[in-house]
Design a protein around this motif. Sequence first.
Motif, PDB file in Angstrom:
ATOM      1  N   UNK A   8      12.221   9.218 -10.202  1.00 33.45           N
ATOM      2  CA  UNK A   8      12.117   9.070  -8.756  1.00 33.45           C
ATOM      3  C   UNK A   8      13.467   9.260  -8.071  1.00 33.45           C
ATOM      4  N   UNK A   9      14.544   8.889  -8.749  1.00 31.66           N
ATOM      5  CA  UNK A   9      15.881   8.981  -8.172  1.00 31.66           C
ATOM      6  C   UNK A   9      16.319  10.417  -7.923  1.00 31.66           C
ATOM      7  N   UNK A  10      15.644  11.373  -8.531  1.00 30.79           N
ATOM      8  CA  UNK A  10      16.006  12.791  -8.354  1.00 30.79           C
ATOM      9  C   UNK A  10      15.350  13.415  -7.129  1.00 30.79           C
ATOM     10  N   UNK A  11      14.514  12.662  -6.432  1.00 28.64           N
ATOM     11  CA  UNK A  11      13.764  13.193  -5.299  1.00 28.64           C
ATOM     12  C   UNK A  11      14.353  12.703  -3.991  1.00 28.64           C
ATOM     13  N   UNK A  12      14.429  13.634  -3.039  1.00 33.40           N
ATOM     14  CA  UNK A  12      15.146  13.392  -1.799  1.00 33.40           C
ATOM     15  C   UNK A  12      14.255  12.996  -0.622  1.00 33.40           C
ATOM     16  N   UNK A  13      13.038  13.494  -0.598  1.00 34.91           N
ATOM     17  CA  UNK A  13      12.142  13.219   0.524  1.00 34.91           C
ATOM     18  C   UNK A  13      10.800  12.733  -0.004  1.00 34.91           C
ATOM     19  N   UNK A  14      10.228  11.772   0.719  1.00 33.61           N
ATOM     20  CA  UNK A  14       8.991  11.130   0.294  1.00 33.61           C
ATOM     21  C   UNK A  14       8.005  11.050   1.455  1.00 33.61           C
ATOM     22  N   UNK A  58       6.179   9.069 -12.294  1.00 34.15           N
ATOM     23  CA  UNK A  58       5.798  10.443 -12.007  1.00 34.15           C
ATOM     24  C   UNK A  58       4.467  10.753 -12.670  1.00 34.15           C
ATOM     25  N   UNK A  59       3.607  11.421 -11.941  1.00 35.09           N
ATOM     26  CA  UNK A  59       2.290  11.792 -12.439  1.00 35.09           C
ATOM     27  C   UNK A  59       2.245  13.284 -12.762  1.00 35.09           C
TER      28      UNK A  59
END
Length: 125
Positions: free
Chosen positions: A109-115, A47-48
């Motif tokens: 990153x695992x907490x994010x649903x859409x990329x 994460x940035x």
Amino acid sequence: QVQLVESGGGLVQSGGSLRLSCAASGRALSSVITAWFRQAPGKEREAVARIIHNGQSTKYLDSVKGRFTISGDNAKNAVFLQMNSLKPEDTAVYYCATSLRPYGGFWAASEYDYWGQGTQVTVSS
């Protein structure tokens, strides 16, 4: 469903600037958590910067503090990452991501649903 499209990557010399854009559809970014991640070859995705509800709160990776700024534009339903004083070690594919979860640290990153599909940033020395 949330669709995210990044743009603004490219090749820049050390010390230069780039502005990444993340345009969203399917959900208002003002209601979710949005973050920029990056992944360099052979390294894990990290994460940035992340922004809560397009401005209520921001967080930055220590190595980019003072150089990068994350911001949101509710009218455009977009999130931006202004990157100044770029260094060769900033070279990576940069991804925009959103999380619909009601709580969490929102740094993994695992907490994010859409990329999004990612945009390449290359900083030459």
